[in-house]
Design an enzyme around this catalytic site. Structure first.
Site, mmCIF file in Angstrom:
data_model
loop_
_atom_site.group_PDB
_atom_site.id
_atom_site.type_symbol
_atom_site.label_atom_id
_atom_site.label_comp_id
_atom_site.label_asym_id
_atom_site.label_seq_id
_atom_site.Cartn_x
_atom_site.Cartn_y
_atom_site.Cartn_z
ATOM 1 N N ASP A 276 1.086 -1.202 -0.012
ATOM 2 C CA ASP A 276 -0.064 -0.008 0.029
ATOM 3 C C ASP A 276 1.015 1.223 0.128
ATOM 4 O O ASP A 276 2.149 1.324 0.249
ATOM 5 C CB ASP A 276 -1.030 -0.088 1.139
ATOM 6 N N LYS A 277 0.484 2.376 -0.362
ATOM 7 C CA LYS A 277 1.148 3.544 -0.338
ATOM 8 C C LYS A 277 1.064 4.214 0.874
ATOM 9 O O LYS A 277 1.919 4.575 1.776
ATOM 10 C CB LYS A 277 0.784 4.368 -1.714
ATOM 11 N N ARG A 491 -1.920 15.527 -2.477
ATOM 12 C CA ARG A 491 -3.213 14.807 -2.537
ATOM 13 C C ARG A 491 -4.245 16.090 -2.748
ATOM 14 O O ARG A 491 -4.208 17.136 -1.701
ATOM 15 C CB ARG A 491 -3.478 14.167 -1.191
ATOM 16 N N THR A 571 -2.523 2.481 -4.824
ATOM 17 C CA THR A 571 -2.653 3.870 -4.532
ATOM 18 C C THR A 571 -3.990 4.457 -5.117
ATOM 19 O O THR A 571 -4.283 3.922 -6.137
ATOM 20 C CB THR A 571 -1.793 4.867 -4.764
ATOM 21 N N GLY A 572 -4.863 5.137 -4.672
ATOM 22 C CA GLY A 572 -6.105 5.725 -4.778
ATOM 23 C C GLY A 572 -6.091 7.064 -5.611
ATOM 24 O O GLY A 572 -6.742 7.845 -5.529
#
Length: 611
Positions: A276-277, A491, A571-572
């Site tokens: 996961d990130k 982000r 990642t999203g």
């Protein structure tokens, strides 16, 4: 404790929840309580649950709680941790229930002295137990082939051992027979030669004893010691891992710990790492870095030639000392934003007001009177903290109101509706009424989603600024801003609002109440009403939050790459953000000439692109 459905139980701080409960009341105002769900989803951030206003009045009155005779009609037991649908009938009224009213088994009560709840599901019907069924082991074709080879190898080894044991037995029998013959023909004379007066011995019995003597003497023929030797070597390797100074984490004084002696062999077989990130490659500690308000970027400034340059920490940070409730750990280096706030820029004020209102953060004061935020998401914490330092301080909330301090003035907004975030909507909104009586919808979410909800009047601004791609940051197009923010690995969230008519809102809210009271297709009806009101939004700008890489990530990934281990990261984030993070942690390098992007949405499309 024999807990049954319908029981009312009391929980105290730091206690585990033994069943799925409908929260009735708590020690906190307005029936709020804090829970930790690490045992369910691995998240350590505290989450908020709140009781219905009609049951929160029960408080800790045991007699009133004992007389509680509400009837709950709800969904059948299932394993969906983030969803609950039900209806409470009590005092001639019906009240819709959702996941925010339920405390699941496996949670821990935190920062709440006590709470009372009614058992809705117990034992194997709880959502925790519904998720703990039989584990399905997934085996690849290589695993199945390896299993077959291991079986044949084991059979071969067993056959080999039987052969060795057979050889040992045969050898012992031959030597025993030889001993019996020797004892019968020569033994008596040999004993006389040694002056042994033992009399005549039984040659058969002597051979029997000699057989077991030779079995003991020749046991080294069986390679059992090989397994012992290998296990000792494995144990030594595991200690070397524990003693490795390069694997010692001084931050928490924690050395590496090999929990299995075969770890060294298993590490040598790794070909792929799936990671996961957020929280793995990154620290999951969000800091407010930049923002765009009405087309103007704050967090960087144009130089003398009109080119953008980042504001680094070489520049003096903004002084927040005049704000007694500011977070002292927060730093921002663009003084232009404070100037815009002091000049009363309405867009800037509305932007910060939205950050202070549109969230799920809970506030409390510590013993020193300092304001402490309990956040469910680090992103929300970063945005609310930024608004707090910039003069729009979130103070408190109840189920009906949100109170903030706007540049020194306390303002209480009536909370009319809360449109929560989920992975499908990718946005959240609040509908509030300000002291002037105006109804406003404030929304924040993924830019790709929120852009589709904008009012057509925003197109002129987008078209105008898109024609000025080579000028200063004050007129950069919003689409370029997002690419720029994402290209820096930040982000991003879009920020928008909408003014609502009182009559329209009342009609919409009545439909929302009917949808919440429905037993069939409740979620679909509620989602449709959310879509209806979250339209014709007016764009305010965007936020850019930074999540820094963990210490040593670059060196670790470089070492893994040298070992020819392939790394996959989930990642999203936006595509530009993901690519930037890939280069930042050296997963992607300039030496890679064949970097390409797969955009297919189906197996067939992806297969075609890979060709």
């Amino acid at each position: 404790m024999n807990v049954k459905v319908g029981d009312i139980i009391k929980l105290e701080n730091n206690q585990f929840v033994a069943a799925d409960l409908l929260l009735l009341s708590s020690s906190e105002p307005h029936g709020l309580c804090y829970i930790e769900t690490a045992e369910l989803d691995g998240e350590t951030n505290l989450k908020v649950r709140h009781a219905l206003s009609v049951t929160s009045e029960l408080g800790a009155n045991i007699s009133r709680l004992a007389k509680f005779d509400g009837i709950v009609v709800c969904e059948a037991p299932n394993n969906k941790l983030d969803k609950f649908t039900g209806m409470l009938s009590w005092k001639d009224g019906k009240h819709s229930l959702n996941n925010e009213k339920i405390i699941l088994r496996g949670c821990v009560l935190r920062n709440t002295s006590w709470c009372f709840g009614m058992v809705v599901f117990a034992g194997p019907d709880t959502k925790l137990m519904q998720n703990s069924g039989k584990t399905n082991f997934k085996r690849t074709s290589i695993d199945r082939l390896m299993n077959t080879l291991v079986i044949w190898l084991t059979l071969t080894r067993l056959l080999f051992l039987f052969q060795i044991f057979g050889f040992l037995v045969c050898l012992g029998i031959i030597l025993a027979i030889g001993n019996s013959i020797w004892e019968n023909q020569v033994g008596g004379q040999f004993r006389a030669f040694l002056f042994l007066n033992e009399g005549k011995k039984n040659s058969v019995f002597s051979g029997f004893l000699t057989f077991w003597s030779y079995v003991i003497i020749l046991n080294t023929v069986v390679p059992i010691s090989l397994y012992v030797s290998v296990e000792v070597i494995r144990l030594g390797h595991s200690y070397f891992i524990n003693w490795d100074r390069k694997m010692y984490y001084s931050g928490k004084a924690t050395p590496a710990e090999a929990r299995t002696t075969t770890l060294n062999e298993e590490l040598g077989q790794i070909e792929y790492i799936f990671s996961d990130k957020t929280g793995t490659l990154t620290q999951n500690i969000m800091t407010f870095n930049k923002c765009s308000i009405n087309g103007r970027i704050y967090g960087e400034a144009p130089d003398d030639l009109g080119q953008k340059r980042d504001i680094t920490k070489k520049k003096e940070p903004v002084d927040f000392s005049v704000n007694l409730q500011a977070d002292r750990t927060f730093q921002f280096f663009d003084h232009r934003l404070m100037e815009s706030i002091k000049l009363g820029d309405p867009k800037v004020h509305e932007f910060l007001r939205l950050l202070a209102l549109c969230h799920t953060v809970m506030s409390e004061e510590n013993s020193a009177g300092q304001l402490i935020y309990q956040v469910q998401s680090p992103d929300e914490g970063a945005l609310v903290t930024a608004a707090r330092n910039l003069g729009f301080i979130f103070k408190s909330r109840t189920p009906e109101t949100i109170t903030i301090e706007e540049l020194g003035t306390l303002v209480t907004y009536q909370l009319l509706a809360f449109l929560d975030f989920n992975n499908i909507r990718k946005r959240m909104s609040v509908i509030v009424r300000n002291p002037e009586g105006q109804i406003k919808l404030y929304s924040k979410g993924a830019d790709t989603i929120l852009f589709e909800k904008l009012h057509p009047s925003n197109e002129d601004l987008l078209a105008l600024t898109s024609d000025h791609l080579n000028v200063s940051a004050s007129v950069l197009s919003l689409s370029l801003l997002w690419q720029e923010f994402a290209g820096e690995g930040l982000r991003t969230l879009a920020i928008a609002y909408r003014d609502l008519d009182d009559k329209y809102f009342k009609e919409w809210h009545k439909m929302l109440e009917d949808a919440n009271a429905a037993t069939d297709e409740r979620d679909e009806r509620v989602a449709g009403l959310y879509e209806e009101i979250e339209r014709d939004l007016m764009l305010l700008g965007a936020t850019a939050v930074e999540d820094k890489l963990q210490d040593g990530v670059i060196e670790t990934i470089t070492s893994l790459s040298l070992a020819n281990i392939k790394i996959w990261v989930l990642t999203g984030d936006k595509q530009e953000t993901a690519i930037n993070i890939g280069y930042a942690c050296h997963m992607l390098t300039d030496d890679m000439n064949d970097v390409f992007i797969i955009t297919g949405n189906t197996a067939v499309e992806v297969r075609e692109e890979l060709r």
